[in-house]
Design an enzyme around this catalytic site. Structure first.
Site, PDB file in Angstrom:
ATOM      1  N   ASP A  63     -25.007  38.051 115.223  1.00  0.00           N
ATOM      2  CA  ASP A  63     -24.035  37.442 114.317  1.00  0.00           C
ATOM      3  C   ASP A  63     -22.892  38.438 114.136  1.00  0.00           C
ATOM      4  O   ASP A  63     -23.123  39.567 113.686  1.00  0.00           O
ATOM      5  CB  ASP A  63     -24.724  37.154 112.975  1.00  0.00           C
ATOM      6  CG  ASP A  63     -23.800  36.450 111.993  1.00  0.00           C
ATOM      7  OD1 ASP A  63     -22.567  36.525 112.162  1.00  0.00           O
ATOM      8  OD2 ASP A  63     -24.326  35.830 111.058  1.00  0.00           O
ATOM      9  N   TYR A 157      -8.565  29.194 108.393  1.00  0.00           N
ATOM     10  CA  TYR A 157      -8.673  29.591 109.804  1.00  0.00           C
ATOM     11  C   TYR A 157      -7.368  30.251 110.253  1.00  0.00           C
ATOM     12  O   TYR A 157      -7.367  31.315 110.867  1.00  0.00           O
ATOM     13  CB  TYR A 157      -8.968  28.341 110.635  1.00  0.00           C
ATOM     14  CG  TYR A 157      -9.007  28.506 112.131  1.00  0.00           C
ATOM     15  CD1 TYR A 157     -10.191  28.820 112.785  1.00  0.00           C
ATOM     16  CD2 TYR A 157      -7.864  28.303 112.914  1.00  0.00           C
ATOM     17  CE1 TYR A 157     -10.245  28.945 114.176  1.00  0.00           C
ATOM     18  CE2 TYR A 157      -7.898  28.427 114.294  1.00  0.00           C
ATOM     19  CZ  TYR A 157      -9.093  28.745 114.920  1.00  0.00           C
ATOM     20  OH  TYR A 157      -9.136  28.861 116.293  1.00  0.00           O
TER      21      TYR A 157
HETATM   22  N1  LIG Z   1     -10.740  25.642 121.450  1.00  0.00           N
HETATM   23  C1  LIG Z   1      -9.526  25.867 121.011  1.00  0.00           C
HETATM   24  O1  LIG Z   1      -8.650  24.999 121.058  1.00  0.00           O
HETATM   25  C2  LIG Z   1      -9.176  27.222 120.472  1.00  0.00           C
HETATM   26  C3  LIG Z   1      -7.821  27.478 120.203  1.00  0.00           C
HETATM   27  C4  LIG Z   1      -7.452  28.718 119.711  1.00  0.00           C
HETATM   28  C5  LIG Z   1      -8.421  29.676 119.495  1.00  0.00           C
HETATM   29  N2  LIG Z   1      -9.732  29.411 119.763  1.00  0.00           N
HETATM   30  C6  LIG Z   1     -10.701  30.472 119.493  1.00  0.00           C
HETATM   31  O2  LIG Z   1     -11.489  30.708 120.632  1.00  0.00           O
HETATM   32  C7  LIG Z   1     -12.739  31.240 120.233  1.00  0.00           C
HETATM   33  C8  LIG Z   1     -13.841  30.500 120.961  1.00  0.00           C
HETATM   34  O3  LIG Z   1     -13.826  29.153 120.538  1.00  0.00           O
HETATM   35  P1  LIG Z   1     -14.254  27.933 121.462  1.00  0.00           P
HETATM   36  O4  LIG Z   1     -13.197  26.925 121.367  1.00  0.00           O
HETATM   37  O5  LIG Z   1     -14.704  28.413 122.769  1.00  0.00           O
HETATM   38  O6  LIG Z   1     -15.472  27.368 120.577  1.00  0.00           O
HETATM   39  P2  LIG Z   1     -17.008  27.111 120.876  1.00  0.00           P
HETATM   40  O7  LIG Z   1     -17.548  26.496 119.636  1.00  0.00           O
HETATM   41  O8  LIG Z   1     -17.188  26.395 122.170  1.00  0.00           O
HETATM   42  O9  LIG Z   1     -17.589  28.598 121.054  1.00  0.00           O
HETATM   43  C9  LIG Z   1     -17.664  29.499 119.971  1.00  0.00           C
HETATM   44  C10 LIG Z   1     -18.967  30.287 120.089  1.00  0.00           C
HETATM   45  O10 LIG Z   1     -19.003  31.247 119.013  1.00  0.00           O
HETATM   46  C11 LIG Z   1     -20.305  31.254 118.488  1.00  0.00           C
HETATM   47  N3  LIG Z   1     -20.289  31.751 117.100  1.00  0.00           N
HETATM   48  C12 LIG Z   1     -19.781  31.145 116.010  1.00  0.00           C
HETATM   49  N4  LIG Z   1     -19.982  31.915 114.926  1.00  0.00           N
HETATM   50  C13 LIG Z   1     -20.621  33.025 115.356  1.00  0.00           C
HETATM   51  C14 LIG Z   1     -21.082  34.200 114.706  1.00  0.00           C
HETATM   52  N5  LIG Z   1     -20.946  34.379 113.379  1.00  0.00           N
HETATM   53  N6  LIG Z   1     -21.679  35.156 115.447  1.00  0.00           N
HETATM   54  C15 LIG Z   1     -21.839  34.997 116.784  1.00  0.00           C
HETATM   55  N7  LIG Z   1     -21.441  33.895 117.451  1.00  0.00           N
HETATM   56  C16 LIG Z   1     -20.824  32.932 116.737  1.00  0.00           C
HETATM   57  C17 LIG Z   1     -20.773  29.807 118.578  1.00  0.00           C
HETATM   58  O11 LIG Z   1     -22.180  29.692 118.501  1.00  0.00           O
HETATM   59  C18 LIG Z   1     -20.203  29.393 119.932  1.00  0.00           C
HETATM   60  O12 LIG Z   1     -21.119  29.642 120.976  1.00  0.00           O
HETATM   61  C19 LIG Z   1     -12.784  31.130 118.704  1.00  0.00           C
HETATM   62  O13 LIG Z   1     -12.477  32.373 118.124  1.00  0.00           O
HETATM   63  C20 LIG Z   1     -11.708  30.120 118.417  1.00  0.00           C
HETATM   64  O14 LIG Z   1     -11.176  30.251 117.123  1.00  0.00           O
HETATM   65  C21 LIG Z   1     -10.128  28.210 120.245  1.00  0.00           C
END
Ligand SMILES: NC(=O)c1ccc[n+]([C@@H]2O[C@H](COP(=O)([O-])OP(=O)(O)OC[C@H]3O[C@@H](n4cnc5c(N)ncnc54)[C@H](O)[C@@H]3O)[C@@H](O)[C@H]2O)c1
Length: 286
Positions: A63, A157
């Site tokens: 985490d 966020y």
């Molecule tokens: N998808 C988008 O459009 C987007 C846009 C901008 C930024 N992001 C950022 O990209 C990153 C990845 O997001 P994603 O879209 O791949 O989402 P996702 O939900 O597919 O993956 C996120 C992963 O982080 C893990 N996670 C969450 N909280 C956690 C914690 N406390 N400790 C360890 N693991 C944890 C989840 O279990 C998941 O596997 C994030 O930081 C998100 O804010 C995503």
């Protein structure tokens, strides 16, 4: 051809899904040994099952809000694989949503814990290991366009992502003397479980109103940028926050007469002469 990360060791947080998962695969492809952390052990198992060469990939349940768990994740790379070169602080959640007058303070704090504290703890422990290793390194934080402009995501966020952008710049300055680069990626809308799912149709329908590029971002689009920042081609890049957003932020407020990739406001061409007293010229386009 030699991979960009041959002989290198990388850690990816939140590596079991979406952008993190794509980056784990891209790092492996580039020759790295990778330790990924996540809370979702089921998705982690799926990723492990998918990879043929398991000698270069390890999973540690971690985490990012818990300092001892982040320290153990970094140690799994630094001790288990003998070094640490790259840290991708990627884990994230959407966090608190709804009107600000309705947001619980505890939910605000949880949002900042995953996004802000997570990036801080990952950077702190990665930097310790990199400094001890003496060979420099590259730390990449996953921010968002939401941290750069208003209207890019839920309020808490967005504020937390803005903190990540600021933290990245300051950490880069502090760690430069150790040969450690710190950069952020700022994705726009990327097709991952975080943003898609039940609102998928509505997001796809509205996409044309906020993004000029005619398709959604893919996790691989971001993984490619992270690989660039992790590898030798970005050796002089530090303190940056690089957008990968299909032109979303560049498109800006879309005032009358500005470029519209769908051609709706571009039915005429000509010259506006302001308050000169000279009349504008204007010709219709066919
Ligand atoms: N998808 C988008 O459009 C987007 C846009 C901008 C930024 N992001 C950022 O990209 C990153 C990845 O997001 P994603 O879209 O791949 O989402 P996702 O939900 O597919 O993956 C996120 C992963 O982080 C893990 N996670 C969450 N909280 C956690 C914690 N406390 N400790 C360890 N693991 C944890 C989840 O279990 C998941 O596997 C994030 O930081 C998100 O804010 C995503």
């Amino acid at each position: 051809m030699a991979g960009e990360l041959d002989g290198r060791v990388a850690v990816v947080t939140g590596g079991a899904s979406g952008i993190g998962r794509a980056t784990v695969l891209r790092f492996l492809d580039a020759g790295a040994r990778v330790v990924f952390g996540d809370l979702n052990e089921r998705n982690a198992e799926r990723l492990l099952d998918e990879v043929d060469d398991r000698s270069r990939l390890r999973f540690v349940r971690a985490d990012v809000c818990e300092e001892s768990e982040v320290a153990a994740l970094v140690a799994a790379a630094a001790d288990g694989f003998g070094r640490l070169d790259v840290m991708f602080n990627n884990a994230g959640v959407g966090g608190a949503f709804g009107p600000l007058t309705e947001i619980d303070a505890a939910d605000w704090d949880r949002t900042f814990a995953v996004i802000g504290r997570g990036a801080f703890l990952g950077t702190k422990h990665a930097a310790r290991a990199m400094i001890a290793g003496g060979g420099g390194g590259s730390i990449v934080n996953n921010a968002s366009v939401a941290g750069l402009v208003g209207g890019g995501g839920p309020l808490a966020y967005s504020a937390a992502k803005a903190a990540v952008v600021s933290f990245t710049a300051n950490a880069a300055v502090e760690l430069a003397g150790h040969g450690i680069r710190v950069n952020a990626v700022c994705p726009g809308l990327v097709d991952t479980p975080l943003v898609m799912g039940k609102d998928e149709d509505s997001i796809l329908e509205r996409m044309a109103t906020f993004q000029p590029w005619p398709r959604l971002g893919r996790p691989e689009d971001i993984a490619g940028l992270v690989l660039f920042l992790a590898g030798p081609d970005s050796a002089f890049v530090t303190g940056e926050a690089i957008r990968a957003d299909g032109g979303m932020v560049a498109w800006g407020p879309r005032m009358t007469g500005t470029v519209d990739p769908r051609g709706l406001t571009r039915r005429y061409a000509g010259f506006a002469d302001g308050s000169t007293g000279r009349p504008p010229t204007r010709r219709p386009l066919t």
